[in-house]
Design an enzyme around this catalytic site. Sequence first.
Site, short mmCIF file in Angstrom:
data_model
loop_
_atom_site.label_atom_id
_atom_site.label_comp_id
_atom_site.label_asym_id
_atom_site.label_seq_id
_atom_site.Cartn_x
_atom_site.Cartn_y
_atom_site.Cartn_z
N ALA A 154 -4.15 -3.01 -3.50
CA ALA A 154 -4.16 -3.65 -2.23
C ALA A 154 -4.35 -2.38 -1.32
O ALA A 154 -4.08 -1.41 -1.67
CB ALA A 154 -3.00 -4.44 -1.81
N LYS A 155 -4.82 -2.72 -0.14
CA LYS A 155 -4.85 -1.55 0.99
C LYS A 155 -4.95 -2.06 2.19
O LYS A 155 -5.43 -3.31 2.29
CB LYS A 155 -6.12 -0.96 0.52
CG LYS A 155 -6.01 0.55 1.25
CD LYS A 155 -5.23 1.67 0.50
CE LYS A 155 -5.39 2.87 0.85
NZ LYS A 155 -4.61 3.97 -0.11
#
Length: 410
Positions: A101-102
Amino acid sequence: MPGFEDVNYYFRKAARIMDLSAHVERMLVTPFREVKVDVSITLDNGDLGTFIGYRVQHDNSRGPMKGGLRYHPSVDMDEAQGLASLMTWKTAVVNVPFGGAKGGIAVDPALLTPREQERLTRRFVQQIHDIIGPQRDIPAPDVNTNAQVMAWIMDEYSRMHGFSPAVVTGKPVDLFGSKGREEATGRGAVMALEEHLHDAGLGEVRGKTFAVQGFGNVGSWTCRFLHERGGRVVAVSDARGGVHDPDGLDVPALLAHVRAARWIEGFTGGAPISNEALLLLDVDVLVPAALGGVITEVNAGEVRARIVLEAANAPTTPRADEMLQARGVTVLPDILVNAGGVTVSYFEWAQNIQQFTWEEERITAELGRHMREAYATLARVVRERKVPFRTAAFIVAIDRVGRATVLRGV
Ligand code: NAD
């Protein structure tokens, strides 16, 4: 800035070698969830400040999703997608039980007071709290976010969901953080380099020359470890410019200067050098440790380093990567080199869940084991498939993520 398509270029290059079907390719590339939120706060002067926050959750087949939060004007959906997918492949390369994720907020935090930064962070958590969590998605520090920001996230999330230290990693050691997390990415980068030097018969760090772009968390710790091992750091830079001394900079003095003055600017132990010129220095190892997309088709032909150690995420564009490869420059890829951060984040998360703390020696030893095993696996694929390190890393990662996906069933 590099975006989703740049990462997918590397993905597809590996997928072609692996003979993945178009359907599987499409499924593995497509993000699990993308969120864009309004982060409005009252500024200290009473005005309203409105910012946009992003969180992209790319894949969770191997575990809860994991990835940094960046506060920078360049943050947008495309960048978050690219960096989230890189996290999927990175966690698989070092074999930690997470997906990718980011996210972050499109903001220049230098223009906000600490109180405003705190309000901004808490508001962002209020907007995304129902999609993050210790078993769902665990943020961490990235560009312009630090242990203090992680502490605010933990506190705000815990107000809503009860005591939850494992919702975020990179916390202060005094607040359920892990020993060794702050220096983990730099330490892991130097470990990866040492594995490669040894494997390729190139000796050790001692006596080699280094140019390091970026002197934040990753760049400064990398410089410190290189210096401690006898490496000659001849140039470093930050957003305002750099400093150069062919005989080697006094790294401890530089660290002390930046601690006091915040910027490299004003350090008298070398001559000024621009960020652009630093990338082209004749050194053994070039270490991009700031933002992405700095080695491009414009300058890749002039890079004189023998090895590029990608401590930053996505510092090399696909076209530049091909050019470096054609010129015989070894690129050690981001999804191996900077994976020490997420590896020690994994140890922090595990300690929070166990409510049991590990000593620093154990952290360093386990980090070394993960980095050594990851390097050895990649080096084997490099030899067997006759591919560059980056392609090997994607092959290993796609294989692991693909197998988990198939075992779970679609
Ligand atoms: P940081 O905010 O602590 O430091 C960033 C550094 O880059 C600062 O010295 C800043 O002045 C410099 N910089 C910013 N813009 C620049 C420009 N245009 N030219 C040159 N220098 C510039 O961030 P960090 O945590 O050290 O992250 C650096 C890189 O490492 C990022 O690509 C990040 O995604 C990656 N990374 C960080 C971690 C981590 O644990 N912090 C883990 C994996 C990867």
